[in-house]
Write a protein that holds these residues in place. Structure first.
Motif, PDB file in Angstrom:
ATOM      1  N   ARG A 185      -0.619  17.407  11.412  1.00 11.45           N
ATOM      2  CA  ARG A 185      -1.441  15.640  11.869  1.00 11.45           C
ATOM      3  C   ARG A 185      -0.664  15.053  12.773  1.00 11.45           C
ATOM      4  O   ARG A 185       0.740  15.255  12.807  1.00 11.45           O
ATOM      5  N   ASP A 186      -1.183  14.047  14.400  1.00 10.71           N
ATOM      6  CA  ASP A 186      -0.652  13.909  14.477  1.00 10.71           C
ATOM      7  C   ASP A 186      -0.541  12.233  14.037  1.00 10.71           C
ATOM      8  O   ASP A 186      -0.922  11.470  13.136  1.00 10.71           O
ATOM      9  N   ILE A 187       0.633  11.098  14.028  1.00  6.06           N
ATOM     10  CA  ILE A 187       1.318  10.186  13.575  1.00  6.06           C
ATOM     11  C   ILE A 187       1.817   9.614  14.988  1.00  6.06           C
ATOM     12  O   ILE A 187       2.171   9.754  15.867  1.00  6.06           O
ATOM     13  N   GLU A 188       0.542   8.184  14.670  1.00  4.02           N
ATOM     14  CA  GLU A 188       0.859   6.822  15.459  1.00  4.02           C
ATOM     15  C   GLU A 188       1.281   5.663  14.958  1.00  4.02           C
ATOM     16  O   GLU A 188       1.266   5.304  14.166  1.00  4.02           O
ATOM     17  N   ILE A 189       2.070   5.187  15.865  1.00  2.00           N
ATOM     18  CA  ILE A 189       3.572   3.907  15.161  1.00  2.00           C
ATOM     19  C   ILE A 189       3.014   2.612  16.110  1.00  2.00           C
ATOM     20  O   ILE A 189       3.712   3.201  17.296  1.00  2.00           O
ATOM     21  N   ASN A 190       2.426   1.807  15.367  1.00  2.00           N
ATOM     22  CA  ASN A 190       1.763   1.261  16.977  1.00  2.00           C
ATOM     23  C   ASN A 190       3.337   0.056  16.978  1.00  2.00           C
ATOM     24  O   ASN A 190       3.512  -1.058  15.571  1.00  2.00           O
ATOM     25  N   THR A 191       4.833   0.117  17.981  1.00  5.30           N
ATOM     26  CA  THR A 191       5.131  -1.421  17.162  1.00  5.30           C
ATOM     27  C   THR A 191       5.370  -2.446  17.247  1.00  5.30           C
ATOM     28  O   THR A 191       6.312  -3.008  16.716  1.00  5.30           O
ATOM     29  N   ASP A 192       4.262  -2.710  17.666  1.00  2.48           N
ATOM     30  CA  ASP A 192       3.937  -4.184  18.086  1.00  2.48           C
ATOM     31  C   ASP A 192       3.310  -4.818  16.467  1.00  2.48           C
ATOM     32  O   ASP A 192       3.864  -5.487  16.609  1.00  2.48           O
ATOM     33  N   THR A 193       2.732  -4.422  16.002  1.00  3.99           N
ATOM     34  CA  THR A 193       2.198  -3.979  14.743  1.00  3.99           C
ATOM     35  C   THR A 193       2.814  -4.002  13.346  1.00  3.99           C
ATOM     36  O   THR A 193       2.756  -4.038  12.366  1.00  3.99           O
ATOM     37  N   GLY A 194       3.592  -2.824  13.389  1.00  2.00           N
ATOM     38  CA  GLY A 194       3.820  -2.043  12.569  1.00  2.00           C
ATOM     39  C   GLY A 194       3.050  -1.143  11.986  1.00  2.00           C
ATOM     40  O   GLY A 194       2.875  -0.634  10.687  1.00  2.00           O
ATOM     41  N   GLU A 195       2.035  -0.917  12.198  1.00  2.00           N
ATOM     42  CA  GLU A 195       0.850   0.098  11.605  1.00  2.00           C
ATOM     43  C   GLU A 195       0.724   1.234  12.267  1.00  2.00           C
ATOM     44  O   GLU A 195       1.715   2.108  12.780  1.00  2.00           O
TER      45      GLU A 195
END
Length: 186
Positions: A59-69
């Motif tokens: 599975r792919d993991i995406e981390i939005n460093t601006d929102t922490g999502e």
């Protein structure tokens, strides 16, 4: 230092592997179409059939460093439980312990952990869930909450896993407050 959440019991707690993460040999990875293999594993001198060289996730993991999502596919079985007994930071007096590794809370993952706890409670009177700060050398203050298993809800798993550990300096000593839920059969 970091947070750790673990489960403890007087009845054996089997480890749970994350089915979305596994290790492969270089040749297995190449046969699956993996393209980001480090160069040192592709030389003539490296045994490409050596097992457990490449860590792979389906599975792919995406981390939005601006929102922490974090986006990780929300698979209900995307967590692992690894043996924790013998680690310096495990304060339980229970004989067995496993620590929780997951990218983040989802209701489905928490419900699977509750099922795991219920299965263990078929053999013992209580199971503990701890949320601690690792690397503490003084005995911590432990805040305990007793919960009958029938009242245990997914949101309570999120609550303990997200608790802020309090660290205070008192007369030159770090006083750490950690958290424990004692889950009982009734």
């Amino acid at each position: 230092m970091s947070y750790c959440t673990y489960i403890a019991s007087d009845y054996p707690l089997p480890p749970v592997k994350n089915p979305h993460e596994f290790t492969l040999s270089v040749n297995e990875a190449l046969n699956m179409g993996v393209t980001d293999i480090p160069e040192q594993y592709l030389t003539l001198y490296f045994d490409k059939d050596e097992p457990d060289v490449i860590l792979f996730s389906d599975r792919d993991i995406e981390i939005n460093t601006d929102t922490g999502e974090v986006k990780d596919g929300d698979f209900d079985d995307d967590f692992a439980l690894y043996p924790a007994k013998g680690l310096d930071d495990v304060y339980t007096e229970k004989k067995y312990a496993v620590y929780l590794e997951w990218g983040r809370y989802t209701e489905g993952r928490a419900n699977n952990i509750i099922r795991y706890i219920k299965e263990n409670l078929e053999h013992t009177d209580e199971v503990e869930i701890w949320h601690i700060w690792t690397g503490v050398y003084e005995t911590p203050t432990v805040r305990t909450k007793k919960i009958p298993v029938d009242a245990l809800k997914a949101e309570m798993i999120r609550e303990i896993d997200n608790r802020e550990i309090k660290i205070e300096m008192v007369e030159g000593y770090e006083i750490v407050t950690q958290y424990r839920y004692v889950i009982t059969k009734r």
